[in-house]
Write an enzyme that holds these catalytic residues in place. Structure first.
Site, PDB file in Angstrom:
ATOM      1  N   GLU A  93       1.317  -1.089  -0.266  1.00  0.00           N
ATOM      2  CA  GLU A  93      -0.356  -0.111   0.100  1.00  0.00           C
ATOM      3  C   GLU A  93       0.675   0.958   0.091  1.00  0.00           C
ATOM      4  OE1 GLU A  93      -0.312  -2.454   1.757  1.00  0.00           O
ATOM      5  OE2 GLU A  93      -1.967  -2.716   3.201  1.00  0.00           O
ATOM      6  N   CYS A 137      -2.114  -3.909   7.637  1.00  0.00           N
ATOM      7  CA  CYS A 137      -1.389  -3.712   9.318  1.00  0.00           C
ATOM      8  C   CYS A 137      -1.301  -2.106   9.589  1.00  0.00           C
ATOM      9  CB  CYS A 137       0.318  -3.601   9.183  1.00  0.00           C
ATOM     10  SG  CYS A 137       1.094  -2.646   8.237  1.00  0.00           S
TER      11      CYS A 137
END
Length: 206
Positions: A100, A129
């Site tokens: 990401e 995460c």
């Protein structure tokens, strides 16, 4: 930096071209490469193709010695404006280079005047995460969609456990599971599992 954009009708060809460039390092990668090459998009899942592409990128990531996570950013017209995969270990160690992060960095560096991301969607093969979730909230990308849950390391399912300022900032964004075939969900999990234990051990020993 690759500033190319990929139209939706080109997505399948683009993904297959990425797969063709993968020279598998072991049998498991070769097996998943063949599976992805032969996958037929599920017509009942409107975004199955985007999710498939995140898995293609995840496999590319594993083959390069990184964690098996891939991500794509799509604009309001359905055009892929940035894509990437985890690069924590290769080409050199960078602790922040989660999939990401790579994609958001690429987009923000190439589009410095774009300040509104209404209608944009980021697809990722694995639930984000804590570090990536904070970055995605700050980015103001309208919609975040993940293919596979990560109950041990993911943070989206624990969004309400964040400090109140982050919960407030995220209130206007949509975070959700992908609507895709169970085959793609299982594929995302299996690709991530190829080397996750080995790389986590390497992190612990640094």
């Amino acid at each position: 930096m690759n500033s190319r954009k990929v139209k939706r009708e080109e997505l399948g060809r683009f993904g297959l071209a990425l797969l063709a460039q993968i020279e598998p390092r072991d049998d498991s990668i070769n097996r998943w490469k063949g599976w992805l090459e032969n996958y037929q998009f599920d017509a009942e899942c409107s975004d199955d193709d985007y999710r498939w592409l995140t898995c293609v990128l995840a496999l590319e990531s594993v083959n390069s010695g990184n964690f098996g996570v891939g991500s794509v950013l799509v604009d309001h017209a359905g055009i892929i404006v940035a894509w990437g995969h985890n690069k924590v270990f290769n080409p050199y160690f960078r602790s922040d280079r989660h999939a990401e992060m790579v994609v958001v960095d690429k987009f923000e560096d190439a589009n410095r005047n774009v300040t509104k991301l209404e209608g944009y969607t980021l697809y990722t093969s694995l639930e984000s995460c804590p570090m990536c979730l904070a970055r995605l909230i700050t980015s103001r990308i309208n919609r975040i969609v993940y293919v596979a849950e990560d109950t041990s390391g993911g943070m989206i399912h624990k969004l309400k456990d964040l400090p109140s300022i982050w919960i407030e900032l995220a209130d206007s964004q949509i975070f959700s599971n992908a609507c895709c075939s169970q085959e793609i969900v299982n594929t995302a999990i299996q690709i991530f599992s190829i080397n996750a234990q080995e790389l986590n051990e390497m992190l612990r020993n640094r």
